[in-house]
Design a protein around this motif. Sequence first.
Motif, PDB file in Angstrom:
ATOM      1  N   UNK A  48       0.814  -1.213   0.000  1.00 58.14           N
ATOM      2  CA  UNK A  48       0.000   0.000   0.000  1.00 58.14           C
ATOM      3  C   UNK A  48       0.847   1.263   0.000  1.00 58.14           C
ATOM      4  N   UNK A  49       1.958   1.279   0.742  1.00 60.33           N
ATOM      5  CA  UNK A  49       2.814   2.473   0.798  1.00 60.33           C
ATOM      6  C   UNK A  49       3.394   2.780  -0.579  1.00 60.33           C
ATOM      7  N   UNK A  50       3.960   1.762  -1.223  1.00 58.75           N
ATOM      8  CA  UNK A  50       4.576   2.009  -2.528  1.00 58.75           C
ATOM      9  C   UNK A  50       3.538   2.305  -3.595  1.00 58.75           C
ATOM     10  N   UNK A  51       2.437   1.621  -3.576  1.00 56.85           N
ATOM     11  CA  UNK A  51       1.386   1.903  -4.552  1.00 56.85           C
ATOM     12  C   UNK A  51       0.872   3.324  -4.367  1.00 56.85           C
ATOM     13  N   UNK A  52       0.692   3.761  -3.133  1.00 61.90           N
ATOM     14  CA  UNK A  52       0.210   5.125  -2.880  1.00 61.90           C
ATOM     15  C   UNK A  52       1.199   6.157  -3.414  1.00 61.90           C
ATOM     16  N   UNK A  53       2.480   5.905  -3.257  1.00 65.21           N
ATOM     17  CA  UNK A  53       3.500   6.844  -3.732  1.00 65.21           C
ATOM     18  C   UNK A  53       3.512   6.927  -5.259  1.00 65.21           C
ATOM     19  N   UNK A 101      -6.232  -6.391  -5.555  1.00 64.46           N
ATOM     20  CA  UNK A 101      -6.686  -6.500  -6.944  1.00 64.46           C
ATOM     21  C   UNK A 101      -5.937  -5.557  -7.880  1.00 64.46           C
ATOM     22  N   UNK A 102      -4.901  -4.927  -7.398  1.00 61.10           N
ATOM     23  CA  UNK A 102      -4.191  -3.935  -8.200  1.00 61.10           C
ATOM     24  C   UNK A 102      -3.649  -4.558  -9.483  1.00 61.10           C
ATOM     25  N   UNK A 103      -3.928  -3.918 -10.617  1.00 58.89           N
ATOM     26  CA  UNK A 103      -3.481  -4.407 -11.923  1.00 58.89           C
ATOM     27  C   UNK A 103      -2.661  -3.305 -12.587  1.00 58.89           C
ATOM     28  N   UNK A 104      -1.351  -3.401 -12.443  1.00 61.38           N
ATOM     29  CA  UNK A 104      -0.429  -2.386 -12.964  1.00 61.38           C
ATOM     30  C   UNK A 104      -0.640  -2.159 -14.466  1.00 61.38           C
ATOM     31  N   UNK A 122       1.372   6.377 -14.351  1.00 62.31           N
ATOM     32  CA  UNK A 122       1.884   5.453 -13.339  1.00 62.31           C
ATOM     33  C   UNK A 122       3.178   4.804 -13.840  1.00 62.31           C
ATOM     34  N   UNK A 123       3.176   4.362 -15.079  1.00 64.89           N
ATOM     35  CA  UNK A 123       4.401   3.767 -15.641  1.00 64.89           C
ATOM     36  C   UNK A 123       5.521   4.803 -15.720  1.00 64.89           C
ATOM     37  N   UNK A 124       5.175   6.050 -15.991  1.00 64.39           N
ATOM     38  CA  UNK A 124       6.179   7.117 -16.009  1.00 64.39           C
ATOM     39  C   UNK A 124       6.763   7.330 -14.613  1.00 64.39           C
ATOM     40  N   UNK A 125       5.927   7.283 -13.591  1.00 68.36           N
ATOM     41  CA  UNK A 125       6.413   7.425 -12.209  1.00 68.36           C
ATOM     42  C   UNK A 125       7.358   6.277 -11.858  1.00 68.36           C
ATOM     43  N   UNK A 126       7.005   5.074 -12.262  1.00 72.48           N
ATOM     44  CA  UNK A 126       7.855   3.915 -11.996  1.00 72.48           C
ATOM     45  C   UNK A 126       9.165   4.036 -12.774  1.00 72.48           C
ATOM     46  N   UNK A 127       9.095   4.493 -14.020  1.00 74.20           N
ATOM     47  CA  UNK A 127      10.318   4.577 -14.832  1.00 74.20           C
ATOM     48  C   UNK A 127      11.322   5.569 -14.249  1.00 74.20           C
ATOM     49  N   UNK A 128      10.844   6.576 -13.532  1.00 73.62           N
ATOM     50  CA  UNK A 128      11.761   7.559 -12.935  1.00 73.62           C
ATOM     51  C   UNK A 128      12.615   6.944 -11.829  1.00 73.62           C
ATOM     52  N   UNK A 129      12.159   5.853 -11.232  1.00 76.05           N
ATOM     53  CA  UNK A 129      12.935   5.225 -10.161  1.00 76.05           C
ATOM     54  C   UNK A 129      13.421   3.828 -10.541  1.00 76.05           C
ATOM     55  N   UNK A 130      13.157   3.419 -11.766  1.00 70.00           N
ATOM     56  CA  UNK A 130      13.510   2.071 -12.204  1.00 70.00           C
ATOM     57  C   UNK A 130      15.024   1.891 -12.285  1.00 70.00           C
TER      58      UNK A 130
END
Length: 185
Positions: free
Chosen positions: A23-28, A54-57, A64-72
């Motif tokens: 939940x913490x990481x998904x919220x961020x 039920x989260x489906x990335x 959301x993918x852009x947010x993940x790519x910034x820290x990937x």
Amino acid sequence: GFPAGSEFLWPFHHRYYWDLTQRIYREELDPDFDGPLEAGRPFCAPGTPVCDADYDYASRPDAVREAVSRIALTGRIGKPLVTVHGTLDVLLPISRDSDVYARMVADAGRGRLFRYYRVDGGTHVDSLFDAFPDRLRPLLPCHRAAFTALEEWIGRGVQPPPGRTIPRPASAGPEELLTSCPLAP
């Protein structure tokens, strides 16, 4: 992805880490998933509205993918790096985390800057060693040894031993496990 033999650790991690961490990481990274609700519904059952279970990335917006790519991670390290990871980590399973990163570093051609020590019997939190001293190995002594090796590598050019799986000595008692972790065989 959880390592075989780690089942005895699952109840503790379910109670204290898995739901909270998700939940913490998904919220961020995807705060709009649950609207104004902050960090979701704790321990919700699948099928509960806006339940992280039920989260489906794949179905989430491009933002959301852009947010993940910034820290990937890329594996394109530019300075010496030492990774220490326990083989029984059930918060960040080694096969889905550091094993993957080690391959990324190698694929990026940066292996000469990287040492990876897999600690047999190590888990994510050393506090569980007291509860399972016959099954776990604390990581703190391995972290100390790795940090010292990294200091020598950066400060004096002394390369650490090659990466490897550090075995949990069968004959070692708790005192030895709490104070020693040789990086070299």
